[in-house]
Design a protein around this motif. Structure first.
Motif, PDB file in Angstrom:
ATOM      1  N   UNK A 170       0.838  -1.206   0.000  1.00 46.75           N
ATOM      2  CA  UNK A 170       0.000   0.000   0.000  1.00 46.75           C
ATOM      3  C   UNK A 170       0.869   1.251   0.000  1.00 46.75           C
ATOM      4  N   UNK A 171       1.955   1.236   0.739  1.00 46.44           N
ATOM      5  CA  UNK A 171       2.860   2.386   0.786  1.00 46.44           C
ATOM      6  C   UNK A 171       3.480   2.625  -0.589  1.00 46.44           C
ATOM      7  N   UNK A 172       3.890   1.551  -1.237  1.00 41.58           N
ATOM      8  CA  UNK A 172       4.536   1.673  -2.545  1.00 41.58           C
ATOM      9  C   UNK A 172       3.554   2.120  -3.622  1.00 41.58           C
ATOM     10  N   UNK A 173       2.332   1.634  -3.574  1.00 45.68           N
ATOM     11  CA  UNK A 173       1.376   1.888  -4.660  1.00 45.68           C
ATOM     12  C   UNK A 173       0.516   3.131  -4.468  1.00 45.68           C
ATOM     13  N   UNK A 174       0.504   3.711  -3.287  1.00 45.18           N
ATOM     14  CA  UNK A 174      -0.350   4.876  -3.042  1.00 45.18           C
ATOM     15  C   UNK A 174       0.490   6.110  -2.725  1.00 45.18           C
ATOM     16  N   UNK A 175       0.384   7.109  -3.568  1.00 45.64           N
ATOM     17  CA  UNK A 175       1.115   8.351  -3.300  1.00 45.64           C
ATOM     18  C   UNK A 175       0.522   9.092  -2.098  1.00 45.64           C
ATOM     19  N   UNK A 176      -0.731   8.831  -1.780  1.00 46.33           N
ATOM     20  CA  UNK A 176      -1.356   9.489  -0.627  1.00 46.33           C
ATOM     21  C   UNK A 176      -0.670   9.112   0.685  1.00 46.33           C
ATOM     22  N   UNK A 177      -0.257   7.884   0.804  1.00 48.50           N
ATOM     23  CA  UNK A 177       0.383   7.424   2.041  1.00 48.50           C
ATOM     24  C   UNK A 177       1.742   8.098   2.208  1.00 48.50           C
ATOM     25  N   UNK A 178       2.503   8.181   1.153  1.00 49.77           N
ATOM     26  CA  UNK A 178       3.787   8.881   1.208  1.00 49.77           C
ATOM     27  C   UNK A 178       3.607  10.356   1.493  1.00 49.77           C
ATOM     28  N   UNK A 179       2.567  10.941   0.911  1.00 44.69           N
ATOM     29  CA  UNK A 179       2.286  12.365   1.155  1.00 44.69           C
ATOM     30  C   UNK A 179       1.942  12.589   2.628  1.00 44.69           C
ATOM     31  N   UNK A 180       1.122  11.731   3.193  1.00 46.38           N
ATOM     32  CA  UNK A 180       0.759  11.840   4.609  1.00 46.38           C
ATOM     33  C   UNK A 180       2.005  11.805   5.480  1.00 46.38           C
ATOM     34  N   UNK A 181       2.865  10.853   5.207  1.00 45.16           N
ATOM     35  CA  UNK A 181       4.097  10.719   5.993  1.00 45.16           C
ATOM     36  C   UNK A 181       4.958  11.966   5.867  1.00 45.16           C
ATOM     37  N   UNK A 182       5.117  12.462   4.663  1.00 38.41           N
ATOM     38  CA  UNK A 182       5.933  13.665   4.440  1.00 38.41           C
ATOM     39  C   UNK A 182       5.311  14.884   5.115  1.00 38.41           C
ATOM     40  N   UNK A 183       3.996  15.019   5.033  1.00 38.04           N
ATOM     41  CA  UNK A 183       3.323  16.181   5.632  1.00 38.04           C
ATOM     42  C   UNK A 183       3.471  16.197   7.150  1.00 38.04           C
ATOM     43  N   UNK A 184       3.340  15.041   7.763  1.00 34.90           N
ATOM     44  CA  UNK A 184       3.479  14.958   9.213  1.00 34.90           C
ATOM     45  C   UNK A 184       4.900  15.328   9.629  1.00 34.90           C
ATOM     46  N   UNK A 185       5.883  14.842   8.893  1.00 36.38           N
ATOM     47  CA  UNK A 185       7.269  15.161   9.225  1.00 36.38           C
ATOM     48  C   UNK A 185       7.604  16.626   8.930  1.00 36.38           C
ATOM     49  N   UNK A 186       6.949  17.227   7.954  1.00 38.81           N
ATOM     50  CA  UNK A 186       7.189  18.639   7.639  1.00 38.81           C
ATOM     51  C   UNK A 186       6.726  19.551   8.771  1.00 38.81           C
ATOM     52  N   UNK A 187       5.784  19.086   9.577  1.00 36.30           N
ATOM     53  CA  UNK A 187       5.301  19.856  10.725  1.00 36.30           C
ATOM     54  C   UNK A 187       6.462  20.257  11.638  1.00 36.30           C
ATOM     55  N   UNK A 188       7.497  19.449  11.689  1.00 35.84           N
ATOM     56  CA  UNK A 188       8.659  19.741  12.541  1.00 35.84           C
ATOM     57  C   UNK A 188       9.369  21.018  12.115  1.00 35.84           C
TER      58      UNK A 188
END
Length: 103
Positions: free
Chosen positions: A60-78
Motif C-alpha cells: 500500500x505504501x509503494x502503490x499509493x502516493x497518498x500514504x507517502x504524502x501523509x508521511x511527508x506532511x506529518x514530518x514537515x510539521x517539525x
C-alpha cells in the motif's frame, strides 16, 4: 489502537489549552503549555502516522502516493516555527524557575 490513543490525547491537550484561553488565561504559563503541547502533538502525529502506515503494509505504501504524502506532511510539521530546537533552551530555563521568553 495506539494511533487513536495518541491522536485523542493530542486533541484533549489542545482543547484544554483552548478552553483556558477562552476563559481569559494569558501570559507565559499558557504559552509554555501551548509549546509543550505542540511538541507532544507533533510527536503523537508522527507515532500515529507511522502506526497507520505500518498497518497498511508495504505494498500500500509503494502503490499509493497518498500514504507517502501523509508521511511527508506529518514530518514537515517539525519545520514549522517555532521549532523544537529554537524553544528548547527557553523551555528548559522555565522549568528551572526562570521567566519564559521567546529568544
Amino acid at each position: 489502537m495506539r494511533a487513536a490513543a495518541d491522536v485523542e490525547n493530542a486533541m484533549a491537550a489542545i482543547e484544554n489549552i483552548a478552553r483556558a484561553v477562552d476563559e481569559g488565561e494569558r501570559g507565559q504559563d499558557i504559552s509554555v503549555r501551548l509549546l509543550f503541547s505542540r511538541i507532544a502533538i507533533r510527536d503523537a502525529l508522527v507515532r500515529a502516522s507511522a502506526a497507520a502506515v505500518e498497518s497498511l503494509g508495504g505494498i500500500a505504501f509503494i502503490t499509493s502516493s497518498d500514504i507517502g504524502y501523509l508521511t511527508a506532511a506529518v514530518h514537515a510539521f517539525a519545520f514549522h516555527p517555532p521549532s523544537r530546537r529554537s524553544v528548547s533552551e527557553s523551555l528548559a530555563k522555565f522549568h528551572a524557575g526562570d521567566e519564559f521568553a521567546f529568544v
